[in-house]
Design an enzyme around this catalytic site. Sequence first.
Site, short mmCIF file in Angstrom:
data_model
loop_
_atom_site.label_atom_id
_atom_site.label_comp_id
_atom_site.label_asym_id
_atom_site.label_seq_id
_atom_site.Cartn_x
_atom_site.Cartn_y
_atom_site.Cartn_z
CD GLU A 288 -1.42 0.37 3.70
OE1 GLU A 288 -2.37 1.31 3.38
OE2 GLU A 288 -1.59 -0.40 4.46
CB SER A 405 1.63 5.76 6.99
OG SER A 405 1.26 4.56 7.50
N1 ATP Z 1 -17.50 8.91 3.47
C1 ATP Z 1 -16.69 8.70 4.38
N2 ATP Z 1 -16.91 7.60 5.28
C2 ATP Z 1 -15.97 7.47 6.37
N3 ATP Z 1 -14.87 8.18 6.43
C3 ATP Z 1 -14.41 9.06 5.88
C4 ATP Z 1 -15.22 9.41 4.80
N4 ATP Z 1 -14.94 10.34 4.06
C5 ATP Z 1 -13.75 10.56 4.54
N5 ATP Z 1 -13.52 9.91 5.57
C6 ATP Z 1 -12.16 9.78 6.74
O1 ATP Z 1 -11.32 9.19 6.10
C7 ATP Z 1 -10.72 7.97 6.83
C8 ATP Z 1 -10.12 7.07 5.86
O2 ATP Z 1 -9.33 7.36 5.11
P1 ATP Z 1 -8.73 6.44 4.01
O3 ATP Z 1 -9.72 6.06 3.02
O4 ATP Z 1 -7.47 7.42 3.42
O5 ATP Z 1 -8.08 5.30 4.87
P2 ATP Z 1 -8.20 3.86 4.76
O6 ATP Z 1 -7.45 3.57 3.61
O7 ATP Z 1 -9.48 3.27 5.08
O8 ATP Z 1 -7.32 3.41 5.95
P3 ATP Z 1 -5.79 2.77 6.37
O9 ATP Z 1 -5.05 3.51 5.25
O10 ATP Z 1 -5.30 3.32 7.41
O11 ATP Z 1 -5.96 1.36 6.24
C9 ATP Z 1 -11.92 7.77 7.92
O12 ATP Z 1 -11.17 7.32 9.05
C10 ATP Z 1 -12.39 9.34 8.14
O13 ATP Z 1 -11.69 10.04 8.88
C1 PAU Z 2 -1.83 0.01 9.41
C2 PAU Z 2 -1.72 1.15 8.43
C3 PAU Z 2 -0.38 1.52 7.70
C4 PAU Z 2 -2.73 0.73 7.30
O1 PAU Z 2 -2.95 1.72 6.38
C5 PAU Z 2 -2.23 2.64 8.86
O2 PAU Z 2 -3.42 2.49 9.53
C6 PAU Z 2 -1.12 3.20 9.91
O3 PAU Z 2 -0.11 3.62 9.54
N1 PAU Z 2 -1.56 3.12 11.20
C7 PAU Z 2 -0.64 3.91 12.29
C8 PAU Z 2 0.11 2.73 12.96
C9 PAU Z 2 1.05 3.44 13.81
O4 PAU Z 2 1.15 3.69 14.71
O5 PAU Z 2 2.40 3.69 13.08
#
Ligand code: ATP
Ligand code: PAU
Length: 590
Positions: A288, A405
């Site tokens: 990712e 991150s």
């Molecule tokens: N329509 C939506 N529904 C839910 N969360 C949203 C929405 N739009 C924006 N957000 C925000 O975006 C965040 C998720 O961001 P993003 O999609 O970049 O992360 P992710 O890919 O799901 O998580 P990660 O990369 O940590 O696995 C949510 O936690 C919230 O704060």
């Molecule tokens: C675990 C991931 C990389 C998944 O996208 C992200 O949610 C993240 O970076 N979380 C924070 C983890 C930390 O405490 O560094």
Amino acid sequence: MDEVIMRCSIKSRLSPLILPDSNSEKGLYLENAIENHNSHPDNAFLKSDYPLSPINPAAWKGASSRARFGLDIGGTLCKVVFFEPLDDLDSRAPGIESSSPCFSSDKNGLGVEMIDQENSLSMSNSLTECCCSLKLHSFSPRMKESNEEAFCTASPIEYRKRFLMKQACTNSVDESESVLNINFIKEPASRNDGYFHGTTELSIDPAKCSNNVRKLWASSHDPVILSGRGTLYFKCFETWRIDEFLFLTKEHALVTTRRALGATGGGARKFSSKFLEIAGLELNRFDELKSLVRGIGFLMKYAQHESFEYPQGSFQGGLIQRPFKSLEDSSNDSDETLSEEENPDSANQFRDLDAISENQTGLKECDKTKIGGAFFCHDLNRNGPSHDAQTLYPYLIVNIGSGVSILLVESPEQFKRVGGTSLGGSTFLGLTSALTGCTSFKEAVDLAATGDSTEIDMLVGDIYGGDYSEMGLAATTVASSFGKLVQPSRRETAMQSPQHLAKATLLMITNNIGSLAKLHAQATGVEHVLFTGSFMHGNKYFVHFIETWICRDITEILFSSSCASASNKAFGCCHGILVQRTDKGHILAA
Ligand SMILES: Nc1ncnc2c1ncn2[C@@H]1O[C@H](COP(=O)(O)OP(=O)(O)OP(=O)(O)O)[C@@H](O)[C@H]1O
Ligand SMILES: CC(C)(CO)[C@@H](O)C(=O)NCCC(=O)O
């Protein structure tokens, strides 16, 4: 024919963003499964001159077109990018696969068939409804003999699928002939206000269907037209709905079965067997964070301002919760900035965001000039970038998703994860939902916009009665997030004010991310920081806070907050988009 109309409908109901036409020899292109990827080194796809696409050709067996999907299955949201090449009749934006025997008009099949449509070619920007009808059928025995047997046989999965579909439709389905009306609503020109607008763009007759179906495949954002090459579509849905997504994807044959999809995010690993089992889809998994860097690189190079939006001047003035004050400055401070309990005028300042001037915030004009270095990427295009990707390196990416991150990107080929925090976007959304009962991200952000966090947070002024001058801490600085709630009476009042709670939560998360970004920038010696991730969507307060107090020591800050950039991980693994054709062969664009 129906299929073509469907595609037109999807295109015409949205107002596309247009990327500049490129030199024809650089048209985006992917030859179908021709490259040799066997010895692809781990990081090689980040190299801009790497000659091969990292797609495993074996995985594309059965893929019949050059259409390309990229999925980022994150902890909270699943982002889908779909690239539909212009000249590829065999690929289509997600829609009805009428060629599948499952969509035969056979009255016994539980298939879906588009039978009618109006206004599909209208390009006007007014709100127009385009009506389509879908027929639901039960399965025909003959389908089991077709070469897409696995697709249509009523396995336990199929039964569950049927069950789900029936559940989705509030009317019980008469399997012999049930008509489900679907209205495609063409939206006014711009939908890029930072939020996902699932329900408004594809709406299924509410009298007959639950929200489930319509939300799931609603286009999240305006498509992006790559001039002369094709169109990019964006989808987004909550990751917890992945089963539903897969059942519906299979049910509607939205993706050709056995086509491998580029996928990234934790869910690409966690759900890979589910994709195969439920929808017959194979995932080509990619890391990712590599995908993130790669996707950003691509957008930097090709996207114009709409893809990196930060409207200049939008966030001027307003409350500065944590102004930077030098020790010299603070020695001149008086007790003007007392806590609001002692100074009611001060409390009013906090409440009236618009009325407050820069000087009143404690930020001096010269500071403003200095910190006004927030970088507007309006000039980012490959014809004449004011800051192309080359001059940006090294830079930090602060990706705010569920968690955060922080990456140090030293060159297109080199990056490392230098830090992170678990206090991220989902902390904001989860906490705000729990505290206030709000049900969406937009609601949470809107709520926060009207709130006053000083009702919740303990400020330096609450502790000192004014500034803590010796240490350069202004009275307005948050000393302890949610600190006022240690008092039972405060807690009771606070629970009646969801907007204040939402604002304090937003500020707490923002402060923390901002501090970390700044510290990492200092520790790594970088001058450019790029904030990205869906948390930025429509979240102008975040942008505002970051701009006003974190930028002081950082030359430039980039906010990458629009549809395309939120999907940058999905881009990064959607290789069909990123591959260019040149006279010499195929090279990666990013
Ligand atoms: N329509 C939506 N529904 C839910 N969360 C949203 C929405 N739009 C924006 N957000 C925000 O975006 C965040 C998720 O961001 P993003 O999609 O970049 O992360 P992710 O890919 O799901 O998580 P990660 O990369 O940590 O696995 C949510 O936690 C919230 O704060
Ligand atoms: C675990 C991931 C990389 C998944 O996208 C992200 O949610 C993240 O970076 N979380 C924070 C983890 C930390 O405490 O560094």
